[in-house]
Design an enzyme around this catalytic site. Structure first.
Site, PDB file in Angstrom:
ATOM      1  N   ASP B 123       6.117  -1.625  -4.050  1.00 23.77           N
ATOM      2  CA  ASP B 123       5.378  -0.551  -3.398  1.00 23.77           C
ATOM      3  C   ASP B 123       6.292   0.661  -3.243  1.00 23.77           C
ATOM      4  OD1 ASP B 123       2.992   0.420  -2.406  1.00 23.77           O
ATOM      5  OD2 ASP B 123       3.458  -0.104  -0.345  1.00 23.77           O
ATOM      6  N   HIS B 130       2.406  11.787   3.582  1.00 26.12           N
ATOM      7  CA  HIS B 130       2.379  10.537   4.355  1.00 26.12           C
ATOM      8  C   HIS B 130       3.742  10.294   5.003  1.00 26.12           C
ATOM      9  CE1 HIS B 130       1.559   6.338   5.383  1.00 26.12           C
ATOM     10  NE2 HIS B 130       2.638   5.979   4.726  1.00 26.12           N
ATOM     11  N   GLU B 195      -4.113   1.156   3.754  1.00 21.85           N
ATOM     12  CA  GLU B 195      -3.360   2.220   3.086  1.00 21.85           C
ATOM     13  C   GLU B 195      -4.041   2.531   1.760  1.00 21.85           C
ATOM     14  OE1 GLU B 195       0.862   1.156   2.915  1.00 21.85           O
ATOM     15  OE2 GLU B 195       1.136   2.105   4.880  1.00 21.85           O
ATOM     16  N   GLU B 197      -4.022   3.590  -1.702  1.00 24.13           N
ATOM     17  CA  GLU B 197      -3.010   3.689  -2.756  1.00 24.13           C
ATOM     18  C   GLU B 197      -3.654   3.572  -4.130  1.00 24.13           C
ATOM     19  OE1 GLU B 197       0.530   1.391  -2.408  1.00 24.13           O
ATOM     20  OE2 GLU B 197       0.533   1.401  -0.208  1.00 24.13           O
ATOM     21  N   ASP B 229      -3.141  -1.478   0.610  1.00 19.60           N
ATOM     22  CA  ASP B 229      -1.998  -2.232   1.124  1.00 19.60           C
ATOM     23  C   ASP B 229      -2.155  -2.356   2.636  1.00 19.60           C
ATOM     24  OD1 ASP B 229       0.458  -3.532   0.941  1.00 19.60           O
ATOM     25  OD2 ASP B 229       1.550  -1.691   1.392  1.00 19.60           O
ATOM     26  N   LYS B 249       3.030  -6.649   6.029  1.00 17.91           N
ATOM     27  CA  LYS B 249       2.374  -6.227   4.796  1.00 17.91           C
ATOM     28  C   LYS B 249       1.911  -7.400   3.942  1.00 17.91           C
ATOM     29  CE  LYS B 249       3.593  -1.678   4.699  1.00 17.91           C
ATOM     30  NZ  LYS B 249       2.703  -0.557   4.362  1.00 17.91           N
TER      31      LYS B 249
END
Lengths: 424, 424
Positions: B123, B130, B195, B197, B229, B249
């Site tokens: 990642d 951000h 998140e 992404e 994520d 995570k």
């Protein structure tokens, strides 16, 4: 939790005579698993080490597939049955000697690979001595972060670049920035280090969303190997905030070929306790069995053989020695913590313990510790000096368990060599 | 670098009529790859989306194996040949219509899985917006760390817990510690976040020790998908020092079923530049093609559908919108950086871009941004309020490219639902 049984009896002898040498890493009581192939093979076979030989398990009729990741998923009882069957076939006087004999190869004549296909690799940070020594270099007033005694700190690492023992790798290039530089520069790493670790290989998986409790945690671990998590300290210092180490670690790691099962390690379990005054772990990290015998007494050694030593036929210098018993978190705690949020483990996943340093300064499991961050060079028996690794250096990790009344159980070695950086 | 050719012509029509709808995500010009199976299937098949249908590539005679990771290793020229062959068979008036017709399935009637077997998952942290917004919450005086404009910050994540779109997962349990607590407590995460992404899927591998230069970097990327994520912010705050996020995570991530190839995205490339005064990247992160068209113009949206909305037949609220063009590091730079130390990539490896927030506060790609760290609840069209996610919430990511003179290229959606925490 595994228990001591007849397969650990010290008087058990094998018809493979080299296994009866008291100095052998691989007596009949050990039987670590690995993958090997002959010169003509394309595919890996599953073998167990016995003395200076390797037994082809499928050829011996003990398994019907050479898929190690499948074998590792065996339930603990089935795994123990296989252990008993191997001992029965390899013990002195076994009626199966002729059949097994035909499935033996000389270890030195086969290629040993990674013991399995590695899925996800997680690296922990279980040595409080390592964490404290490194922390002192970075934060003299506050060496150990407040979460350390509560959280078994871990992070995800790179699986693709894990190499089998014996492989070499190029010194990594990367960005570094010294405190007195305004901007970073690019070039070969100048602070290349090793990390003395154990690798815990996951056997039985758990489904996503189903945590593994402490009482079952060790059932999910197939065994233990030696692991070197090579590290580029100068790259690490510049890149690691705020999301952790990345290119400083993922250029190469080295895993030893033999996975010693928790069954084989049963005689070397030890009580797990914390220093007076330290907090008790949270409930999900506690079990009676873990308190009684969660630790494992494994002696660990780091050896360095420079190119000059190699040319002179010198086996290398021992740089340090430590013991896995001194880790702050146990195998079961790592499994329980890793899955407490529902994270799923798969057969072949690898946990690194993190650098296993002992309580004394000379027991550091990395050069960053032994050279105090590169500030204090030390001298080798060859007259050469080191702070960090030089091109041509070979690092060899060794591990073994000894206890009165039991046979020595060894891990073999985990060996890797530094090649010069690739030119840009 | 990919180029615009006849397969991007906007007037190209398909005999699959739904693909000709200007609002379709999957016109003939797109042809994203994924894996699907019919109800009776055990194994996955490789398909491409076309309108509301999916074409079984093997049944259409275009490939001879359903191994997606193998297909992704195709050289760029072979990949483009396959694209041309697909367009030729699916275009209006194709002599192959009857043959291809027999290989079509209704998308809504098949199961869509993960697009490939995922190897290592990395990642990144490519949105400076951000990074700055999150940094302000943690370090008001020093929001952006000094390495951010030099190093494409990344870390390794968990591959085993990446789920296909549509899956649900349990709210994770874990350790958290509020600043006013002396000791941590254990329980369900209270700051569960998504998140927004993109996921970059690696195609062609590189051998260990052989970095990929900027000029070749995009040849190693098969395509782009949507990626969520999921993050447990309270767990993250307590665990992440000094080695990065871990249990915060790795309980679940969600990947969309369709991988849009870089070939399909050729018309939507944009110049890559940095704000006036920012440093130029180091040489290994620079190439003329990257400067000319390293960025990609992809509109991204986050939608939230609460359980209450779902019960009322309400599709959800759009929470934010941003664009991948605003990322600080490009696809090629991520590949070049990841491999500059010799790290090897394998087909099926996944790069998350990191949360893709835009420059405006309302363009935050996570609730941590939109609710200012949970301090400012916002109200949904249903009258409900949110800071972080509640049980029963479904988060849907969407993405699409639009440009005058070209057909819309869509990514479909990436959807996941929060279930209550497992009880301890």
């Amino acid at each position: 939790m595994t228990t001591i049984d007849a397969t650990h009896a010290p008087d058990l002898q094998s018809w493979v005579s080299s296994a009866n040498d008291p100095a052998s890493d691989f007596p009949l009581q050990n039987l670590p698993f690995g993958r090997f192939r002959l010169e003509a093979d394309a595919d890996w076979r599953i073998g167990v080490a016995i003395g200076d030989q390797v037994l082809d398990l499928r050829a011996a009729g003990l398994i019907d597939s050479n898929d190690m990741n499948r074998l590792m998923r065996l339930l603990p009882e089935a795994r123990r049955s296989l252990r008993h069957a191997m001992v029965e076939g390899l013990r002195a006087g076994s009626p199966q000697q002729a059949k097994f004999q035909a499935a033996l190869h000389v270890q030195a004549e086969v290629e040993l690979g990674l013991p399995c296909e590695i899925g996800d690799y997680t690296d922990f940070y279980t040595s409080i001595h390592h964490a404290t020594t490194i922390g002192k270099q970075l934060r003299p007033d506050n060496p150990l972060l407040p979460n350390y005694k509560w959280v078994p700190i871990g992070y995800h690492g790179r699986a693709s670049s894990i190499q089998p023992s014996g492989a070499s790798f190029h010194r990594p290039n990367g960005q570094t920035k010294a405190p007195d530089q305004d901007v970073p520069s690019f070039g070969p790493c100048r602070r290349l280090d090793y990390e003395l670790e154990l690798g815990l290989v996951v056997g039985r998986p758990n489904p996503l969303g189903q945590p593994i409790a402490m009482a079952q945690a060790e059932d999910h671990v197939f065994g233990v190997a030696l692991f070197n998590d090579w590290s580029a300290r100068d790259v690490q210092g510049w890149e690691y905030q705020p999301l952790g180490p990345f290119l400083s670690k993922n250029f190469a790691s080295t895993l030893s070929p033999w996975v010693v099962t928790l069954d084989a390690l049963a005689p070397f379990r030890a009580p797990f306790s914390r220093p007076e005054g330290d907090p008790e772990p949270l409930d999900y990290l506690v079990s009676p069995a873990n308190t009684a015998q969660g630790a494992i007494d494994i002696e660990l050694e780091v050896w360095l053989q420079t190119a000059q030593m190699r040319a002179a036929g010198h086996a290398g210098d021992k740089l340090s020695q430590s013991n896995y018993r001194d880790a702050y978190w146990t195998v079961a705690q790592l499994v329980a913590h890793h899955t407490v949020n529902g994270c799923n483990l798969r057969a072949g996943d690898l946990f690194g313990t993190g650098t296993l340093s002992g309580p004394k300064p000379e027991q550091g499991g990395s050069l960053m510790e032994l050279s105090t961050g590169g500030k204090k060079p030390f001298t080798l028996s060859s007259g050469e000096t080191r702070t960090y690794l030089e091109d041509g250096d070979t690092v060899i990790l060794r591990g073994y368990c000894v206890r009165d009344g039991f046979r020595r159980i060894g891990f073999g070695e985990c060996r890797g060599t530094v090649l010069p950086a690739v030119r840009f």
